[in-house]
Scaffold this motif. Structure first.
Motif, PDB file in Angstrom:
ATOM      1  N   GLY A  15       0.832  -1.202   0.000  1.00 54.21           N
ATOM      2  CA  GLY A  15       0.000   0.000   0.000  1.00 54.21           C
ATOM      3  C   GLY A  15       0.863   1.248   0.000  1.00 54.21           C
ATOM      4  N   TRP A  16       0.368   2.284  -0.653  1.00 59.40           N
ATOM      5  CA  TRP A  16       1.109   3.542  -0.697  1.00 59.40           C
ATOM      6  C   TRP A  16       0.166   4.732  -0.626  1.00 59.40           C
ATOM      7  CZ3 TRP A  16      -0.098   6.661  -4.837  1.00 59.40           C
ATOM      8  CH2 TRP A  16      -0.660   6.049  -5.958  1.00 59.40           C
ATOM      9  N   GLY A  17       0.700   5.824  -0.086  1.00 58.20           N
ATOM     10  CA  GLY A  17      -0.043   7.074  -0.004  1.00 58.20           C
ATOM     11  C   GLY A  17       0.925   8.230  -0.156  1.00 58.20           C
ATOM     12  N   VAL A  18       0.481   9.271  -0.826  1.00 62.74           N
ATOM     13  CA  VAL A  18       1.323  10.433  -1.073  1.00 62.74           C
ATOM     14  C   VAL A  18       0.616  11.682  -0.560  1.00 62.74           C
ATOM     15  CG1 VAL A  18       2.554  11.797  -2.819  1.00 62.74           C
ATOM     16  CG2 VAL A  18       2.237   9.324  -3.158  1.00 62.74           C
ATOM     17  N   VAL A  19       1.352  12.469   0.228  1.00 64.18           N
ATOM     18  CA  VAL A  19       0.851  13.763   0.703  1.00 64.18           C
ATOM     19  C   VAL A  19       1.920  14.811   0.450  1.00 64.18           C
ATOM     20  CG1 VAL A  19      -0.627  12.735   2.486  1.00 64.18           C
ATOM     21  CG2 VAL A  19       1.671  13.502   3.097  1.00 64.18           C
ATOM     22  N   GLN A  20       1.500  16.054   0.449  1.00 60.04           N
ATOM     23  CA  GLN A  20       2.435  17.166   0.389  1.00 60.04           C
ATOM     24  C   GLN A  20       2.253  17.991   1.647  1.00 60.04           C
ATOM     25  OE1 GLN A  20       1.723  19.152  -3.390  1.00 60.04           O
ATOM     26  NE2 GLN A  20       3.436  18.042  -4.290  1.00 60.04           N
ATOM     27  N   TRP A  21       3.359  18.524   2.132  1.00 59.46           N
ATOM     28  CA  TRP A  21       3.323  19.345   3.334  1.00 59.46           C
ATOM     29  C   TRP A  21       4.162  20.574   3.094  1.00 59.46           C
ATOM     30  CZ3 TRP A  21       7.034  19.544   7.734  1.00 59.46           C
ATOM     31  CH2 TRP A  21       6.526  20.281   8.815  1.00 59.46           C
ATOM     32  N   SER A  22       3.644  21.709   3.478  1.00 60.26           N
ATOM     33  CA  SER A  22       4.313  22.984   3.236  1.00 60.26           C
ATOM     34  C   SER A  22       5.515  23.206   4.136  1.00 60.26           C
ATOM     35  CB  SER A  22       3.318  24.133   3.435  1.00 60.26           C
ATOM     36  OG  SER A  22       2.902  24.160   4.796  1.00 60.26           O
ATOM     37  N   GLY A  23       5.589  22.475   5.233  1.00 61.57           N
ATOM     38  CA  GLY A  23       6.655  22.701   6.202  1.00 61.57           C
ATOM     39  C   GLY A  23       6.285  23.765   7.218  1.00 61.57           C
ATOM     40  N   VAL A  24       5.098  24.357   7.064  1.00 66.33           N
ATOM     41  CA  VAL A  24       4.623  25.379   7.983  1.00 66.33           C
ATOM     42  C   VAL A  24       3.971  24.697   9.183  1.00 66.33           C
ATOM     43  CG1 VAL A  24       3.011  27.316   8.256  1.00 66.33           C
ATOM     44  CG2 VAL A  24       4.266  27.011   6.106  1.00 66.33           C
ATOM     45  N   LEU A  25       4.349  25.128  10.386  1.00 65.06           N
ATOM     46  CA  LEU A  25       3.794  24.536  11.590  1.00 65.06           C
ATOM     47  C   LEU A  25       2.272  24.657  11.620  1.00 65.06           C
ATOM     48  CD1 LEU A  25       6.370  25.757  14.261  1.00 65.06           C
ATOM     49  CD2 LEU A  25       6.264  23.552  13.090  1.00 65.06           C
ATOM     50  N   ASN A  26       1.616  23.610  12.045  1.00 65.13           N
ATOM     51  CA  ASN A  26       0.156  23.501  12.159  1.00 65.13           C
ATOM     52  C   ASN A  26      -0.577  23.490  10.823  1.00 65.13           C
ATOM     53  OD1 ASN A  26       0.205  23.405  15.035  1.00 65.13           O
ATOM     54  ND2 ASN A  26       0.496  25.628  15.045  1.00 65.13           N
ATOM     55  N   ALA A  27       0.150  23.433   9.720  1.00 64.25           N
ATOM     56  CA  ALA A  27      -0.495  23.322   8.407  1.00 64.25           C
ATOM     57  C   ALA A  27      -0.719  21.838   8.116  1.00 64.25           C
ATOM     58  CB  ALA A  27       0.372  23.942   7.327  1.00 64.25           C
ATOM     59  N   PRO A  28      -1.951  21.445   7.824  1.00 61.79           N
ATOM     60  CA  PRO A  28      -2.200  20.020   7.561  1.00 61.79           C
ATOM     61  C   PRO A  28      -1.592  19.586   6.240  1.00 61.79           C
ATOM     62  CG  PRO A  28      -4.159  21.312   7.091  1.00 61.79           C
ATOM     63  CD  PRO A  28      -3.150  22.262   7.674  1.00 61.79           C
ATOM     64  N   PRO A  29      -1.232  18.296   6.144  1.00 58.11           N
ATOM     65  CA  PRO A  29      -0.737  17.809   4.859  1.00 58.11           C
ATOM     66  C   PRO A  29      -1.854  17.814   3.829  1.00 58.11           C
ATOM     67  CG  PRO A  29      -0.985  15.989   6.390  1.00 58.11           C
ATOM     68  CD  PRO A  29      -1.281  17.245   7.149  1.00 58.11           C
ATOM     69  N   LYS A  30      -1.478  17.908   2.570  1.00 54.59           N
ATOM     70  CA  LYS A  30      -2.438  17.924   1.470  1.00 54.59           C
ATOM     71  C   LYS A  30      -2.411  16.561   0.779  1.00 54.59           C
ATOM     72  CE  LYS A  30      -3.028  19.947  -3.051  1.00 54.59           C
ATOM     73  NZ  LYS A  30      -2.299  20.606  -4.115  1.00 54.59           N
ATOM     74  N   TYR A  31      -3.582  15.981   0.582  1.00 50.81           N
ATOM     75  CA  TYR A  31      -3.697  14.699  -0.102  1.00 50.81           C
ATOM     76  C   TYR A  31      -3.273  14.840  -1.555  1.00 50.81           C
ATOM     77  CZ  TYR A  31      -5.869  10.798  -2.545  1.00 50.81           C
ATOM     78  OH  TYR A  31      -6.087   9.701  -3.350  1.00 50.81           O
ATOM     79  N   VAL A  32      -2.496  13.845  -2.040  1.00 46.38           N
ATOM     80  CA  VAL A  32      -2.100  13.802  -3.438  1.00 46.38           C
ATOM     81  C   VAL A  32      -2.703  12.565  -4.104  1.00 46.38           C
ATOM     82  CG1 VAL A  32      -0.175  13.672  -5.068  1.00 46.38           C
ATOM     83  CG2 VAL A  32       0.024  15.095  -3.015  1.00 46.38           C
ATOM     84  N   SER A  33      -2.373  11.373  -3.585  1.00 51.07           N
ATOM     85  CA  SER A  33      -2.892  10.140  -4.185  1.00 51.07           C
ATOM     86  C   SER A  33      -2.622   8.953  -3.263  1.00 51.07           C
ATOM     87  CB  SER A  33      -2.252   9.891  -5.560  1.00 51.07           C
ATOM     88  OG  SER A  33      -0.847   9.779  -5.444  1.00 51.07           O
ATOM     89  N   HIS A  34      -3.245   7.838  -3.580  1.00 54.99           N
ATOM     90  CA  HIS A  34      -2.988   6.594  -2.848  1.00 54.99           C
ATOM     91  C   HIS A  34      -3.329   5.406  -3.739  1.00 54.99           C
ATOM     92  CE1 HIS A  34      -7.348   6.900  -2.074  1.00 54.99           C
ATOM     93  NE2 HIS A  34      -7.318   5.591  -1.848  1.00 54.99           N
ATOM     94  N   GLY A  35      -2.839   4.236  -3.348  1.00 50.55           N
ATOM     95  CA  GLY A  35      -3.130   3.032  -4.118  1.00 50.55           C
ATOM     96  C   GLY A  35      -2.448   1.825  -3.507  1.00 50.55           C
ATOM     97  N   CYS A  36      -2.439   0.753  -4.268  1.00 55.01           N
ATOM     98  CA  CYS A  36      -1.868  -0.499  -3.790  1.00 55.01           C
ATOM     99  C   CYS A  36      -1.304  -1.272  -4.981  1.00 55.01           C
ATOM    100  CB  CYS A  36      -2.962  -1.306  -3.092  1.00 55.01           C
ATOM    101  SG  CYS A  36      -2.379  -2.707  -2.158  1.00 55.01           S
TER     102      CYS A  36
END
Length: 182
Positions: A15-36
């Protein structure tokens, strides 16, 4: 912006999942994709490993950026686990992922399933598969729970990595402030 790829290793299903994160404190990660990625158990182990390595390499290639990081579930032997079978195959897949991360010159951090659950799900280290899926759905603002559960685990690992990075940044930030005031 960091791209974090979370991987839940297994020879039958990865299983795999991809997120992006701005590096800014308290900023939630952003969903990119997932799959298997799945392999055919009628094939030899080397053929299945080759298939997974090619798939993961393609995943890395499609998400390659200066800030790509990898978070992988660590395989931890448990009481009664033998030296072969599924455990040994999972260890092989983990090793292949670490080697591939080296080729890509990116960090590869391991988390036990319990540690990742504890980081993301408010300390609930024993969350069920459905609790992981609904927790990941809520944190990423997804309209549906991520499926299959191995993919949800990949997203969980990616989120845990961003949260760990954030807490490390807080510690580093605190340490810097402290040094300036001493």
């Amino acid at each position: 912006m960091y791209t974090v790829i979370g991987l839940d290793p297994g020879l039958a299903s990865l299983g795999w999942g991809v997120v992006q994160w701005s590096g800014v404190l308290n900023a939630p990660p952003k969903y990119v994709s997932h799959g298997c990625f799945s392999t055919d158990n009628s094939e030899s182990i080397p053929a299945r490993m080759d298939s997974l390595i090619r798939e993961v390499n393609g995943l890395f290639k499609s998400h390659d950026s200066m800030g790509m990081q990898v978070a992988v579930e660590a395989w931890v032997p448990y009481a009664g686990a033998g030296g072969g079978g599924a455990g040994a195959n999972t260890m092989r897949v983990c090793g292949a992922i670490r080697a591939l991360a080296l080729v890509w010159q990116t960090s590869c951090t391991e988390y036990t399933a319990q540690a990742a659950k504890g980081i993301v799900l408010n300390g609930n280290r024993n969350a069920s598969k459905s609790e992981v899926q609904s927790g990941v759905q809520k944190l990423l603002g997804l309209s549906k729970v991520p499926r299959p559960n191995h993919a949800a685990d990949g997203l969980l690992l990616a989120i845990a990595h961003t949260m760990r990075q954030e807490s490390s940044a807080l510690v580093t930030s605190h340490s810097i402030v402290r040094k300036k005031t001493v």
